[in-house]
Design a protein around this motif. Structure first.
Motif, PDB file in Angstrom:
ATOM      1  N   ARG A  72      19.712  38.855 -24.723  1.00  0.00           N
ATOM      2  CA  ARG A  72      20.208  37.884 -23.275  1.00  0.00           C
ATOM      3  C   ARG A  72      21.229  38.416 -22.971  1.00  0.00           C
ATOM      4  O   ARG A  72      21.677  38.491 -21.702  1.00  0.00           O
ATOM      5  CB  ARG A  72      20.282  36.422 -23.879  1.00  0.00           C
ATOM      6  CG  ARG A  72      18.879  35.947 -24.191  1.00  0.00           C
ATOM      7  CD  ARG A  72      18.728  34.433 -24.199  1.00  0.00           C
ATOM      8  NE  ARG A  72      19.328  33.728 -22.974  1.00  0.00           N
ATOM      9  CZ  ARG A  72      19.418  32.494 -22.818  1.00  0.00           C
ATOM     10  NH1 ARG A  72      19.487  31.664 -24.003  1.00  0.00           N
ATOM     11  NH2 ARG A  72      19.732  31.793 -21.690  1.00  0.00           N
ATOM     12  N   ARG A  73      22.333  38.496 -23.668  1.00  0.00           N
ATOM     13  CA  ARG A  73      23.732  38.843 -22.956  1.00  0.00           C
ATOM     14  C   ARG A  73      23.804  40.463 -22.708  1.00  0.00           C
ATOM     15  O   ARG A  73      24.232  40.602 -21.444  1.00  0.00           O
ATOM     16  CB  ARG A  73      24.939  38.610 -24.258  1.00  0.00           C
ATOM     17  CG  ARG A  73      25.283  37.287 -24.325  1.00  0.00           C
ATOM     18  CD  ARG A  73      26.434  37.054 -25.525  1.00  0.00           C
ATOM     19  NE  ARG A  73      26.626  35.603 -25.304  1.00  0.00           N
ATOM     20  CZ  ARG A  73      27.224  35.000 -26.426  1.00  0.00           C
ATOM     21  NH1 ARG A  73      27.562  35.914 -27.443  1.00  0.00           N
ATOM     22  NH2 ARG A  73      27.405  33.934 -26.480  1.00  0.00           N
ATOM     23  N   ALA A  81      17.328  37.937 -19.406  1.00  0.00           N
ATOM     24  CA  ALA A  81      18.635  37.186 -19.757  1.00  0.00           C
ATOM     25  C   ALA A  81      18.606  35.480 -19.711  1.00  0.00           C
ATOM     26  O   ALA A  81      19.021  34.803 -20.483  1.00  0.00           O
ATOM     27  CB  ALA A  81      19.880  37.633 -18.693  1.00  0.00           C
TER      28      ALA A  81
END
Length: 139
Positions: free
Chosen positions: A81-82, A130
């Motif tokens: 996600r990051r 994300a």
């Protein structure tokens, strides 16, 4: 050779995404990240030194974020996600600066084409990834 020192275990509730047939986003992100590397070399060789450094740095950051998210998705490891969020923001910034600094004519047409065909769709995929949960919610 793996760089992951403490891989998550299946007993912790971690499930590989690849096992669920979700490998295409990882392939897309990894391919885009790899494609940026020769493009960055072209920019570094053809632009004036000050511009080359700025654009090469931006494109290398994009490539790193795309490759990081793509690798995690391909391996089915958590933590996509990051880097996907970072890639989305960098791609949006790239498209915006390209469009804002392009000279009218062929340069602007190229910037619009790159934004519509590559940067904005890829940013949308990264943004969706994300926002996607790391693991499926328990029912």
């Amino acid at each position: 050779m793996t760089l992951l020192l403490n891989p998550p275990s299946l007993k912790d509730g971690w499930r590989p995404l690849a096992a669920e047939g979700r490998r295409w986003p990882g392939r897309v992100l990894t391919g885009a990240g790899l494609a940026l590397l020769p493009w960055t070399a072209v920019l570094a060789a053809t632009l004036p030194p000050g511009q080359a450094a700025a654009w090469a740095a931006l494109d290398l950051l994009e490539a790193a974020a795309l490759l990081s998210a793509g690798r995690r998705l391909l391996r089915g490891a958590p933590g996509h996600r990051r880097p996907a969020a970072a890639a989305a923001l960098l791609l949006l910034a790239d498209a915006a600066v390209d469009l804002a600094t392009a000279a009218p004519g062929a340069e602007l047409a190229t910037a619009v084409a790159m934004a519509l065909a590559a940067e904005l769709p890829l940013a949308a995929v990264c943004g969706a990834l994300a926002l996607r949960p790391e693991r499926p919610a328990a029912r």
